[in-house]
Design an enzyme around this catalytic site. Structure first.
Site, PDB file in Angstrom:
ATOM      1  N   GLU A   1       0.838  -1.205   0.000  1.00 23.62           N
ATOM      2  CA  GLU A   1       0.000   0.000   0.000  1.00 23.62           C
ATOM      3  C   GLU A   1       0.869   1.251   0.000  1.00 23.62           C
ATOM      4  O   GLU A   1       0.584   2.223  -0.694  1.00 23.62           O
ATOM      5  CB  GLU A   1      -0.884   0.019   1.239  1.00 23.62           C
ATOM      6  CG  GLU A   1      -2.018  -0.968   1.170  1.00 23.62           C
ATOM      7  CD  GLU A   1      -2.812  -0.912   2.444  1.00 23.62           C
ATOM      8  OE1 GLU A   1      -3.999  -0.607   2.393  1.00 23.62           O
ATOM      9  OE2 GLU A   1      -2.210  -1.147   3.513  1.00 23.62           O
TER      10      GLU A   1
ATOM     11  N   ASP B   1     -10.876 -10.247   4.103  1.00 29.40           N
ATOM     12  CA  ASP B   1     -11.309 -11.590   4.516  1.00 29.40           C
ATOM     13  C   ASP B   1     -12.482 -11.452   5.466  1.00 29.40           C
ATOM     14  O   ASP B   1     -12.848 -10.339   5.844  1.00 29.40           O
ATOM     15  CB  ASP B   1     -10.137 -12.308   5.208  1.00 29.40           C
ATOM     16  CG  ASP B   1      -9.664 -11.558   6.446  1.00 29.40           C
ATOM     17  OD1 ASP B   1     -10.198 -11.828   7.526  1.00 29.40           O
ATOM     18  OD2 ASP B   1      -8.780 -10.678   6.329  1.00 29.40           O
TER      19      ASP B   1
HETATM   20  N1  ADE Z   1      -6.450  -7.641   8.981  1.00 28.99           N
HETATM   21  C1  ADE Z   1      -6.994  -8.208   7.888  1.00 28.99           C
HETATM   22  N2  ADE Z   1      -7.713  -9.289   8.222  1.00 28.99           N
HETATM   23  C2  ADE Z   1      -7.628  -9.401   9.558  1.00 28.99           C
HETATM   24  C3  ADE Z   1      -8.136 -10.329  10.482  1.00 28.99           C
HETATM   25  N3  ADE Z   1      -8.871 -11.360  10.095  1.00 28.99           N
HETATM   26  N4  ADE Z   1      -7.827 -10.155  11.798  1.00 28.99           N
HETATM   27  C4  ADE Z   1      -7.066  -9.120  12.182  1.00 28.99           C
HETATM   28  N5  ADE Z   1      -6.546  -8.215  11.353  1.00 28.99           N
HETATM   29  C5  ADE Z   1      -6.829  -8.362  10.050  1.00 28.99           C
END
Ligand code: ADE
Length: 259
Positions: free
Chosen positions: A16, A224
């Site tokens: 990024e 996610d």
């Molecule tokens: N950053 C991106 N995905 C995450 C997750 N599942 N838990 C903590 N930080 C994150």
């Protein structure tokens, strides 16, 4: 914010930051506290861009240095997060209204999640900055196919990405299990907190900015669902999608920032 003060742009991931540095014509690299800060211009606006590293301590140190050593008058954080709110999907974007630390627990001395001696659990983001950030994000998402490229979105099943605004929960833990995520959200809900996303830095940066009286905003691309497959394709997603979102949204945001 002081008109002449630079905006600090804090990125969680190297990809990024790279995308932003590519758009800075004149950056000067200065190392402080083991981090490289890049002072220069983005969209004609004075900025200092920096990689925070991962976790709350890294974010707090970075925010402190940006403010104290580089005179940042506002702080913008960009990174990815796990979606835990209903309908918060991979490829969506969350602009935080407020942030709390989901792993802060000094009970029974203080209510669970409350940062001791501050009297609060959630730290509100600056409303005006967050409004501008949300407008920039909405504009990019509305035209994501063109601006980001359908070929980058399609492999992740992203068709009509949405913008969400609300609470973001931070902790020193990558949440990578459906049961873990449910338990975390249930405990937060019991205390009246309903997060849209989990990540590992935002609330620390929020607390530092509050301490210094510096406005801040947090942008998170959902990488996610904080479930058992949270780690799958994580780095590819950051490279192909999140870094492109970040560059497009942050550039729009900065261009719309006066001073
Ligand atoms: N950053 C991106 N995905 C995450 C997750 N599942 N838990 C903590 N930080 C994150």
């Amino acid at each position: 914010m002081k008109p002449a003060a630079p905006v600090a742009i804090v990125a969680a991931m190297h990809e990024e930051l790279r995308a932003l540095l590519d758009a800075m014509p004149d950056e000067r690299r200065v190392v402080r506290g083991g981090r490289a800060f890049y002072a220069g211009h983005l969209e004609g606006r004075e900025v200092v861009a920096v990689l925070s590293g991962i976790g709350k301590v890294a974010a707090a140190t970075t925010a402190t240095l940006a403010i104290e050593a580089f005179g940042a008058g506002a702080v913008l954080f960009t990174g990815v997060a796990g979606g835990v709110g209903e309908g918060v999907r991979v490829g969506d974007v969350v602009v935080a209204d407020a942030l709390l630390q989901h792993d802060m627990d000094a009970s029974p001395l203080f209510p669970r999640y409350e940062v001791p001696l501050t009297g609060r659990a959630a730290f509100p983001a600056d409303a005006a900055m967050s409004g501008r950030l949300a407008a920039a994000a909405a504009a990019v998402l509305a035209d994501a196919g063109e601006l980001i490229g359908r070929e980058h979105l399609a492999p992740f099943g992203i068709e009509a990405p949405r913008l969400h605004r609300g609470l973001v929960a931070s902790g020193d833990r990558f949440v990578s299990g459906a049961a873990e995520s449910r338990a975390l959200c249930a405990a937060l809900a019991q205390a009246g907190h309903l997060p849209l996303a989990v990540e590992m830095e935002g609330a620390a940066l929020a607390q530092v900015c509050h301490d210094f009286g510096v406005p801040f905003a947090v942008l998170r691309t959902i990488s996610d669902r904080a479930d058992d497959s949270a780690h799958v394709d994580f780095l590819a997603f950051i490279r192909e999608v999140a870094s492109r979102y970040a560059a497009a949204i942050v550039r729009r945001f900065v261009a719309a920032t006066g001073g």
